[in-house]
Enzyme design. Structure first.
Site, PDB file in Angstrom:
ATOM      1  N   ASN A  81      -8.990  -6.582  -9.348  1.00  0.00           N
ATOM      2  CA  ASN A  81      -9.106  -7.683 -10.309  1.00  0.00           C
ATOM      3  C   ASN A  81      -9.787  -7.292 -11.611  1.00  0.00           C
ATOM      4  O   ASN A  81      -9.527  -7.897 -12.647  1.00  0.00           O
ATOM      5  CB  ASN A  81      -9.872  -8.846  -9.658  1.00  0.00           C
ATOM      6  CG  ASN A  81     -10.188  -9.945 -10.642  1.00  0.00           C
ATOM      7  OD1 ASN A  81      -9.333 -10.745 -10.984  1.00  0.00           O
ATOM      8  ND2 ASN A  81     -11.430  -9.981 -11.119  1.00  0.00           N
ATOM      9  N   TYR A 145      -3.792  -4.326 -24.359  1.00  0.00           N
ATOM     10  CA  TYR A 145      -3.791  -5.202 -23.183  1.00  0.00           C
ATOM     11  C   TYR A 145      -2.378  -5.399 -22.652  1.00  0.00           C
ATOM     12  O   TYR A 145      -2.118  -5.234 -21.455  1.00  0.00           O
ATOM     13  CB  TYR A 145      -4.413  -6.547 -23.559  1.00  0.00           C
ATOM     14  CG  TYR A 145      -4.500  -7.532 -22.422  1.00  0.00           C
ATOM     15  CD1 TYR A 145      -5.447  -7.385 -21.418  1.00  0.00           C
ATOM     16  CD2 TYR A 145      -3.648  -8.638 -22.360  1.00  0.00           C
ATOM     17  CE1 TYR A 145      -5.541  -8.296 -20.371  1.00  0.00           C
ATOM     18  CE2 TYR A 145      -3.734  -9.549 -21.321  1.00  0.00           C
ATOM     19  CZ  TYR A 145      -4.674  -9.379 -20.342  1.00  0.00           C
ATOM     20  OH  TYR A 145      -4.761 -10.284 -19.307  1.00  0.00           O
ATOM     21  N   LYS A 149      -1.126  -3.928 -19.068  1.00  0.00           N
ATOM     22  CA  LYS A 149      -0.810  -4.913 -18.033  1.00  0.00           C
ATOM     23  C   LYS A 149       0.638  -4.752 -17.555  1.00  0.00           C
ATOM     24  O   LYS A 149       0.932  -4.993 -16.384  1.00  0.00           O
ATOM     25  CB  LYS A 149      -1.071  -6.333 -18.540  1.00  0.00           C
ATOM     26  CG  LYS A 149      -2.550  -6.679 -18.618  1.00  0.00           C
ATOM     27  CD  LYS A 149      -3.220  -6.613 -17.244  1.00  0.00           C
ATOM     28  CE  LYS A 149      -4.660  -7.070 -17.278  1.00  0.00           C
ATOM     29  NZ  LYS A 149      -5.293  -7.082 -15.926  1.00  0.00           N
TER      30      LYS A 149
END
Length: 254
Positions: A81, A145, A149
Site C-alpha cells: 500500500n 505518479y 502507477k
C-alpha cells in the site's frame, strides 16, 4: 466475515494513516493478525496499538523478513500500500522520478521476491496492490505518479496471470480520489479531478473485502472507472482529447 482472512498473518505497508490504516483496521476487525508498517514509527505504533497489531516501522521494500518473524513465521496476506504521489511533468527532477519508481513499483517487486518462494511451496498467498485509477487511466499534472502507477498495475497483473493456478491471489485496488493527506497534496489538479467524487479510506477497505469475497483481481472503489477504462481502450484518441480538455481547463483556471 471473509474466511480467507480469519487468523491470517497480514502485512499492510504505509499503514500509519489513510488507506493503509483503513486496511489494517478492517483486516484486524475480520480476525487477521496484522503487522502495521510505516516509515513514521510513531504512526505505525499508534495504529498497531489501536487494532491490537504489531508495529514494524521502516522502508516497505525491506520489511518482509521482520514482518514474517513478527507473525510467527508466515505472511498470508501482503498489502503493498505504501506509495508516493509525485507530481510534475517530464521535467521533474531525476530524483523525483527515481523515488516514484522505487516506492510505487520496485517495493512491490521486492516484496514479491521475498514472499513468493514460501507461497508457491505451500500453494497459497494473497498480494494486494494499492494502485490508483491513475494506473488504469492517468492523472493530469503528475507524470511520475501516473507512469509508475501504470507500472504497479502491470506488475500486479503479471503476478496474477503467472501464479493464480498455483494458489496465489492478487488484487489491484484502483480508486480515484480518497480523502487522505495524499489527496490534499495534489493541489489544484486534485481539486479539479479528484475532490468532487472523493471517498473515505474505509470505503476502499469495503471495496477490497467485497473483491476478496468475489475473488476479483480488479477492485474499483469508484465503479465509474470501469467505463472510463473501457472508453480509453475502445477509443483512445477520443479519450485523450477528453483528457486534454481537462488539462486545458486546469491550465486556464484562475
Amino acid at each position: 466475515m471473509v474466511g480467507a482472512v480469519q487468523g491470517a498473518g497480514v502485512v499492510v505497508t504505509g499503514a500509519g494513516g489513510g488507506i493503509g490504516a483503513a486496511l489494517a483496521r478492517r483486516f484486524a476487525a475480520e480476525g487477521g493478525r496484522v503487522v502495521v508498517n510505516d516509515l513514521d514509527a510513531d504512526k505505525a505504533r499508534s495504529v498497531a496499538d489501536e487494532i491490537g497489531g504489531i508495529a514494524v516501522p521502516g522502508d516497505a521494500s525491506a520489511i518482509v523478513a521482520e514482518a514474517k518473524d513478527a507473525l510467527g513465521g508466515a505472511v498470508d496476506v501482503y498489502c503493498a500500500n505504501a506509495g508516493v504521489g509525485s507530481g510534475g511533468s517530464e521535467a521533474a527532477p531525476e530524483e523525483v522520478w527515481q523515488l516514484a519508481w522505487d516506492v510505487n513499483v520496485m517495493a512491490h517487486v521486492r516484496a514479491a521476491q521475498a514472499l513468493l518462494p514460501d507461497w508457491l511451496e505451500r500453494g497459497s498467498g494473497r498480494f494486494v496492490s494499492t494502485v490508483s485509477a491513475a494506473g488504469l487511466l492517468t492523472m493530469i499534472g503528475a507524470a511520475p505518479y501516473s507512469v509508475t502507477k501504470h507500472g504497479a498495475y502491470a506488475f500486479a497483473e503479471w503476478l496474477s496471470l503467472t501464479y493464480r493456478h498455483r494458489g496465489v491471489r492478487v488484487h489491484a485496488i484502483c480508486p480515484q480520489g480518497v480523502r487522505t493527506d495524499m489527496l490534499a497534496a495534489t493541489g489544484s489538479a486534485g481539486d479539479l479531478v479528484l475532490v468532487p467524487t472523493a471517498i473515505e479510506p474505509s470505503d476502499v477497505a469495503d471495496a477490497l473485502f467485497k473483491g476478496i469475497e468475489e475473488d476479483r483481481f480488479l477492485i474499483l472503489p469508484h465503479p465509474e472507472v470501469a467505463g472510463y477504462y473501457q472508453a480509453r481502450a475502445a477509443h483512445p484518441d477520443r479519450w485523450l482529447t477528453s483528457m486534454n480538455h481537462i488539462q486545458q481547463k486546469w491550465e486556464t483556471a484562475p
